[in-house]
Scaffold this motif. Structure first.
Motif, PDB file in Angstrom:
ATOM      1  N   ARG A  74       0.832  -1.204   0.000  1.00 25.71           N
ATOM      2  CA  ARG A  74       0.000   0.000   0.000  1.00 25.71           C
ATOM      3  C   ARG A  74       0.860   1.245   0.000  1.00 25.71           C
ATOM      4  NH1 ARG A  74      -5.520   0.870   3.442  1.00 25.71           N
ATOM      5  NH2 ARG A  74      -5.965   2.993   2.790  1.00 25.71           N
ATOM      6  N   VAL A  75       0.421   2.219  -0.778  1.00 24.82           N
ATOM      7  CA  VAL A  75       1.033   3.545  -0.805  1.00 24.82           C
ATOM      8  C   VAL A  75      -0.092   4.567  -0.734  1.00 24.82           C
ATOM      9  CG1 VAL A  75       2.242   5.225  -2.259  1.00 24.82           C
ATOM     10  CG2 VAL A  75       3.111   2.882  -2.095  1.00 24.82           C
ATOM     11  N   GLN A  76       0.072   5.593   0.087  1.00 22.93           N
ATOM     12  CA  GLN A  76      -0.909   6.670   0.141  1.00 22.93           C
ATOM     13  C   GLN A  76      -0.236   7.929   0.673  1.00 22.93           C
ATOM     14  OE1 GLN A  76      -3.022   4.541   3.697  1.00 22.93           O
ATOM     15  NE2 GLN A  76      -3.819   6.616   3.669  1.00 22.93           N
ATOM     16  N   TRP A  77      -0.813   9.056   0.368  1.00 26.52           N
ATOM     17  CA  TRP A  77      -0.297  10.316   0.899  1.00 26.52           C
ATOM     18  C   TRP A  77      -0.827  10.547   2.304  1.00 26.52           C
ATOM     19  CZ3 TRP A  77       3.401  13.124  -1.464  1.00 26.52           C
ATOM     20  CH2 TRP A  77       3.656  12.857  -2.814  1.00 26.52           C
ATOM     21  N   THR A  78       0.003  11.127   3.142  1.00 29.73           N
ATOM     22  CA  THR A  78      -0.473  11.624   4.422  1.00 29.73           C
ATOM     23  C   THR A  78      -1.209  12.934   4.150  1.00 29.73           C
ATOM     24  OG1 THR A  78       1.522  12.918   4.878  1.00 29.73           O
ATOM     25  CG2 THR A  78       1.545  10.590   5.535  1.00 29.73           C
ATOM     26  N   GLN A  79      -1.618  13.614   5.185  1.00 33.18           N
ATOM     27  CA  GLN A  79      -2.260  14.923   4.988  1.00 33.18           C
ATOM     28  C   GLN A  79      -1.250  15.967   4.507  1.00 33.18           C
ATOM     29  OE1 GLN A  79      -5.490  15.416   5.152  1.00 33.18           O
ATOM     30  NE2 GLN A  79      -6.038  13.420   5.978  1.00 33.18           N
ATOM     31  N   ASP A  80       0.019  15.665   4.637  1.00 30.74           N
ATOM     32  CA  ASP A  80       1.101  16.551   4.209  1.00 30.74           C
ATOM     33  C   ASP A  80       1.521  16.166   2.798  1.00 30.74           C
ATOM     34  OD1 ASP A  80       3.464  17.950   3.785  1.00 30.74           O
ATOM     35  OD2 ASP A  80       4.307  17.504   5.765  1.00 30.74           O
ATOM     36  N   ALA A  81       1.411  17.091   1.853  1.00 29.42           N
ATOM     37  CA  ALA A  81       1.736  16.818   0.453  1.00 29.42           C
ATOM     38  C   ALA A  81       3.212  16.562   0.227  1.00 29.42           C
ATOM     39  CB  ALA A  81       1.274  17.982  -0.428  1.00 29.42           C
ATOM     40  N   ASP A 122      -6.075  16.281  11.197  1.00 25.24           N
ATOM     41  CA  ASP A 122      -5.261  17.184  12.012  1.00 25.24           C
ATOM     42  C   ASP A 122      -3.776  17.097  11.668  1.00 25.24           C
ATOM     43  OD1 ASP A 122      -4.397  14.794  13.145  1.00 25.24           O
ATOM     44  OD2 ASP A 122      -5.188  15.201  15.142  1.00 25.24           O
ATOM     45  N   GLY A 123      -3.432  16.097  10.835  1.00 19.44           N
ATOM     46  CA  GLY A 123      -2.041  15.953  10.418  1.00 19.44           C
ATOM     47  C   GLY A 123      -1.113  15.473  11.511  1.00 19.44           C
ATOM     48  N   LYS A 124      -1.670  15.046  12.634  1.00 19.40           N
ATOM     49  CA  LYS A 124      -0.840  14.669  13.774  1.00 19.40           C
ATOM     50  C   LYS A 124      -0.991  13.205  14.181  1.00 19.40           C
ATOM     51  CE  LYS A 124      -1.171  19.342  15.750  1.00 19.40           C
ATOM     52  NZ  LYS A 124      -1.632  20.145  16.921  1.00 19.40           N
ATOM     53  N   GLN A 125      -2.031  12.539  13.680  1.00 18.62           N
ATOM     54  CA  GLN A 125      -2.312  11.186  14.139  1.00 18.62           C
ATOM     55  C   GLN A 125      -2.806  10.318  12.979  1.00 18.62           C
ATOM     56  OE1 GLN A 125      -5.232  12.328  17.189  1.00 18.62           O
ATOM     57  NE2 GLN A 125      -3.762  11.779  18.787  1.00 18.62           N
ATOM     58  N   PHE A 126      -2.762   9.001  13.205  1.00 20.30           N
ATOM     59  CA  PHE A 126      -3.364   8.096  12.233  1.00 20.30           C
ATOM     60  C   PHE A 126      -4.007   6.919  12.951  1.00 20.30           C
ATOM     61  CE2 PHE A 126       1.109   6.689  12.480  1.00 20.30           C
ATOM     62  CZ  PHE A 126       0.991   5.309  12.644  1.00 20.30           C
ATOM     63  N   ILE A 127      -4.958   6.312  12.239  1.00 15.69           N
ATOM     64  CA  ILE A 127      -5.670   5.138  12.727  1.00 15.69           C
ATOM     65  C   ILE A 127      -5.113   3.915  12.007  1.00 15.69           C
ATOM     66  CG2 ILE A 127      -7.907   3.948  12.736  1.00 15.69           C
ATOM     67  CD1 ILE A 127      -7.911   6.182  14.723  1.00 15.69           C
ATOM     68  N   PHE A 128      -4.940   2.825  12.759  1.00 20.27           N
ATOM     69  CA  PHE A 128      -4.373   1.611  12.187  1.00 20.27           C
ATOM     70  C   PHE A 128      -5.095   0.420  12.805  1.00 20.27           C
ATOM     71  CE2 PHE A 128      -0.622  -1.390  11.790  1.00 20.27           C
ATOM     72  CZ  PHE A 128      -0.587  -1.385  10.403  1.00 20.27           C
ATOM     73  N   LYS A 174       0.331   8.498  17.112  1.00 17.55           N
ATOM     74  CA  LYS A 174       0.853   9.784  16.692  1.00 17.55           C
ATOM     75  C   LYS A 174       1.566   9.609  15.360  1.00 17.55           C
ATOM     76  CE  LYS A 174       1.568  11.679  21.355  1.00 17.55           C
ATOM     77  NZ  LYS A 174       2.577  12.190  22.321  1.00 17.55           N
ATOM     78  N   LEU A 175       1.839  10.728  14.686  1.00 21.85           N
ATOM     79  CA  LEU A 175       2.441  10.652  13.360  1.00 21.85           C
ATOM     80  C   LEU A 175       3.832  10.036  13.396  1.00 21.85           C
ATOM     81  CD1 LEU A 175       1.217  11.484  10.643  1.00 21.85           C
ATOM     82  CD2 LEU A 175       2.664  13.518  10.691  1.00 21.85           C
ATOM     83  N   ASP A 176       4.497  10.099  14.549  1.00 26.05           N
ATOM     84  CA  ASP A 176       5.829   9.504  14.640  1.00 26.05           C
ATOM     85  C   ASP A 176       5.781   8.007  14.943  1.00 26.05           C
ATOM     86  OD1 ASP A 176       5.080   9.382  17.300  1.00 26.05           O
ATOM     87  OD2 ASP A 176       6.668  10.707  18.030  1.00 26.05           O
ATOM     88  N   GLY A 177       4.575   7.434  15.013  1.00 26.27           N
ATOM     89  CA  GLY A 177       4.427   6.006  15.243  1.00 26.27           C
ATOM     90  C   GLY A 177       4.276   5.602  16.686  1.00 26.27           C
ATOM     91  N   SER A 178       4.297   6.548  17.602  1.00 27.93           N
ATOM     92  CA  SER A 178       4.105   6.204  19.010  1.00 27.93           C
ATOM     93  C   SER A 178       2.617   5.983  19.282  1.00 27.93           C
ATOM     94  CB  SER A 178       4.657   7.302  19.921  1.00 27.93           C
ATOM     95  OG  SER A 178       4.042   8.550  19.639  1.00 27.93           O
ATOM     96  N   LEU A 223      -5.305   1.728   7.213  1.00 27.67           N
ATOM     97  CA  LEU A 223      -4.493   2.873   7.630  1.00 27.67           C
ATOM     98  C   LEU A 223      -5.172   4.170   7.188  1.00 27.67           C
ATOM     99  CD1 LEU A 223      -1.836   4.082   8.734  1.00 27.67           C
ATOM    100  CD2 LEU A 223      -0.821   3.638   6.488  1.00 27.67           C
ATOM    101  N   THR A 224      -5.481   5.036   8.142  1.00 28.58           N
ATOM    102  CA  THR A 224      -6.155   6.302   7.844  1.00 28.58           C
ATOM    103  C   THR A 224      -5.438   7.437   8.570  1.00 28.58           C
ATOM    104  OG1 THR A 224      -8.293   5.174   7.677  1.00 28.58           O
ATOM    105  CG2 THR A 224      -8.331   7.578   7.919  1.00 28.58           C
ATOM    106  N   TYR A 225      -4.997   8.451   7.824  1.00 28.05           N
ATOM    107  CA  TYR A 225      -4.351   9.628   8.411  1.00 28.05           C
ATOM    108  C   TYR A 225      -5.408  10.680   8.716  1.00 28.05           C
ATOM    109  CZ  TYR A 225       0.138   7.584   7.356  1.00 28.05           C
ATOM    110  OH  TYR A 225       1.226   6.742   7.345  1.00 28.05           O
ATOM    111  N   LEU A 226      -5.444  11.122   9.967  1.00 25.56           N
ATOM    112  CA  LEU A 226      -6.466  12.081  10.384  1.00 25.56           C
ATOM    113  C   LEU A 226      -6.151  13.470   9.845  1.00 25.56           C
ATOM    114  CD1 LEU A 226      -7.110  10.925  14.060  1.00 25.56           C
ATOM    115  CD2 LEU A 226      -8.219  10.185  11.938  1.00 25.56           C
TER     116      LEU A 226
END
Length: 712
Positions: A259-266, A318-324, A338-342, A313-316
């Protein structure tokens, strides 16, 4: 409403099932929610129509294909809903891949423009700003500027059976559920895309027969278990500079990128990487300009890491979190990171499975998640809401059975699709606030009357024991005039593949109408989900790892022997059948089951996993190089000598099956001949794995019905 006749008033015929489509229930299909959740669009009578979900009279024709002189096979809106991509002249390739002609239609000006004159296109997609359209053609990626209709070719090295840009190769399409392999960045300035170098992948050759003097050869790349896969590259094309940045996916080439997808950050691309054995999954975040990447999350397993491609995998926003979603605690559940994987928290938990993440409403400070799960029963699918803090969980579905949901983009409304083993399908519209029922869209009363008229019998749910004593879900269909003082023949049906389910508290199911026909003819139809199937947690599903077929066959044989002990079962007349994995299982069960079965039908079966594709097979068996016994010990080919002379076996395959190659049937046939075994075989010329088209299904089921009647 639960209604079943005690005796049949009208006999079910195969023509009812496959020609007349007598048993077709109504539904609400193809709903595409508009930006304003009060409206949705649908394709009807060659028109794209906008409807008001709360007012049946409020409808507007947005596109009239007849007036435009085209047959609309599909459509997509631009983000602002001012333009529509219309698809026509659709041409299927494999299961998910296709090509077609596309047109761009401006709703306000009614102007229609052909997207490209260079040949059919695949997977045409608007850019987020609606100013461009990207598509794949001839294994390359293209972009059209809609203001000028000027076409730009982004890749040039695409070549059939060598290099694929922007589309999936065969095995990714089949096993990773993807055909389109390019992705617009949120800023519409970049496109990420896959490149598959399949030049080292071995070819499979299918002969296709027509009216010509000689058959045609169709050769395509198909990596079998243990063989070389395509080498993958992930690149980002920067449209303003025409520069291409290759993403760093590591030095190991024998990997998967499912899987490949963009985060909220281009500027940040998300990439999932897995090792060849699929027991290690990593999420990478890559810089779109430099390609530099870092691993932000790793998950490992002693067996395999399961991926759900619908909601994984869904990036929220707010650009700070994701659902997995993950099975790491033993059941499929939802996690917040969190976006850093924590890890922030595990949102759902318990000895039950999340089966679908319907949507995430981010309009409030704390997002609200909507999902379906097996919390109340492994047989049921119920609809829930919960907030991202794991609080306020509420069950929204009210009826016991199976519910699936389509929510509006603003989450103000949802359409509920419900059925149970005793309730015909219904479709209803709800207002999310207050969970208010607004309207029953389809009650299927006419279909219910047909069910009554033809005397359908209910599923009788029960539990069986596995060969090792575990509880298995199953059901029976008994003749309407069932008399427990009589003895009945039994036909067992199963699929048995990892994570699958044939037994559930829902209406119908695989081959339901044909099984009803057999019940009318005096057969008991029994369906059992053995070990390795889904909805009961990771351990139950993964129990068949590295020995695919062994426990599954044991369970079907064990159930058959149990049925022999029932006073109303004729133990000398028990058969088993299945399709694909189910055909593999019916073959293995007949050959190794001793006196458990008298007869088996195998449609399009795998007969040795050495012949099947790399991704699926190695996920459950590892490579043949690593686990030869896992491949050979449970291959029907290795057990042909055990087929009793009094047993009946029907082997069916399509010669144009690009998925489970007819090679499987031919090699099993050869082994049976060598062993001096008598059997029956039938090949469908040029038909693929589904064995359909024209009169084909009617012909197939007439043959199978006759075989059941003649041998049970």
């Amino acid at each position: 409403m639960q209604v079943f006749a005690q005796t049949a008033t009208t006999p079910i015929t195969l023509e009812d099932i496959w020609s007349k489509r007598t048993f077709r229930s109504e539904s609400v299909r193809g709903v595409r929610w508009m930006k304003d959740g009060q409206f949705y669009s649908e394709l009807s009578d060659n028109k794209v129509i906008r409807r008001n979900i709360t007012n049946k009279e409020d409808k507007l024709t947005l596109v009239d294909g007849g007036a435009l002189g085209i047959q609309i096979d599909g459509y997509n809106f631009s983000a602002d809903e001012r333009q529509v991509l219309l698809m026509t002249n659709f041409e299927s390739i494999y299961r998910r891949s296709f090509k077609a002609d596309y047109y761009v239609y401006d709703i306000a000006s009614k102007e229609l423009k052909k997207l490209s004159e260079g040949g059919k296109q695949s997977y045409a997609t608007f850019s987020p700003d609606g100013m461009q359209v990207a598509f794949a053609r001839d294994n390359n990626v293209f972009v059209v500027d809609l203001s000028t209709m000027k076409e730009k070719q982004l890749t040039t090295d695409g070549k059939f059976n060598h290099i694929i840009n922007g589309s999936a190769d065969w095995v990714y399409e089949e096993e990773f559920s993807m055909a389109k392999a390019f992705f617009w960045a949120p800023d519409s300035k970049k496109i990420a895309y896959y490149t598959f170098d399949e030049s080292g992948v071995k070819e499979y050759n299918m002969q296709m027969w027509s009216n010509g003097l000689y058959p045609e050869d169709y050769r395509f790349k198909y990596p079998k278990a243990g063989e070389d896969n395509s080498k993958i590259t992930i690149s980002v094309y920067h449209l303003s500079t025409d520069k291409v940045a290759k993403m760093d996916i590591g030095t190991e080439e024998d990997i998967y990128i499912p899987r490949v997808q963009w985060t909220q950050d281009a500027e940040v691309l998300s990439i999932i990487r897995m090792n060849r054995l699929q027991n290690k999954l990593e999420i990478l975040h890559a810089n779109a300009t430099t390609g530099k990447s870092n691993v932000i999350l790793t998950e490992e397993s002693k067996t395999y890491v399961d991926i759900d491609y619908n909601d994984h995998l869904t990036y929220l926003k707010d650009g700070k979190q994701f659902i997995f979603t993950s099975e790491k605690d033993g059941y499929k559940h939802i996690y917040l990171y969190k976006l850093d994987g924590s890890l922030v928290r595990q949102i759902t938990s318990g000895n039950w499975e999340v089966t679908s993440l319907v949507g995430i409403d981010e309009s409030s400070r704390t997002p609200v998640l909507y999902y379906t799960s097996t919390e109340e029963s492994s047989l049921d699918r119920d609809f829930y809401r919960i907030d991202a803090r794991g609080r306020g969980k509420r069950k929204l579905s009210e009826q016991k059975g199976s519910t699936s949901v389509n929510m509006s983009n603003d989450f103000k409304y949802y359409i509920s699709y419900f059925s149970s083993s005793k309730d015909v399908p219904t479709v209803a519209l709800y207002k999310t606030k207050g969970n208010e029922l607004l309207e029953v869209l389809k009650d299927n009363k006419a279909y219910q009357e047909v069910v009554e008229q033809y005397g359908f019998v209910p599923k009788e749910h029960m539990t069986f024991e596995s060969a090792s004593g575990e509880s298995l879900n199953g059901y029976m269909l008994k003749p309407a005039d069932f008399d427990e003082t009589k003895k009945y023949p039994v036909l067992m049906f199963q699929y048995s593949g990892p994570g699958s389910n044939q037994v559930a508290n829902r209406w119908g199911g695989g081959n339901f109408e044909w099984h009803q026909l057999l019940a009318q003819k005096g057969y008991i139809v029994t369906v059992v989900d053995g070990r390795g199937t889904g909805s009961k947690g990771r351990d139950f599903k993964h129990s068949t790892y590295a020995q695919l077929g062994k426990l599954e066959a044991q369970d079907q044989i064990h159930v058959a022997n149990y049925l022999k002990g029932l006073s109303y079962v004729d133990g000398e007349r028990i058969g088993i059948w299945g399709w694909s994995f189910g055909g593999y299982m019916s073959s293995l069960a007949l050959f190794t089951g001793g006196d458990a079965f008298k007869m088996a039908i195998a449609v399009a079966p795998v007969t040795t996993w050495r012949f099947y594709d790399s991704i699926y097979t190695e996920r459950f068996l590892k490579r043949p190089q690593d686990n030869a016994s896992g491949y050979d010990d449970n291959s029907p080919i290795m057990h042909v000598d055990k087929l009793g002379d009094d047993k009946k076996y029907l082997l069916i395959h399509g010669t144009g099956d690009d998925n489970v190659h007819v090679q499987n049937a031919i090699m099993l046939q050869n082994a049976l001949i060598k062993a001096g075994k008598q059997f029956d075989v039938f090949y469908y010329p040029n038909r693929n794995h589904g064995i359909y088209g024209g009169n084909t299904r009617l012909h197939l089921y007439k043959m199978m019905t006759n075989y059941v009647e003649n041998n049970l």
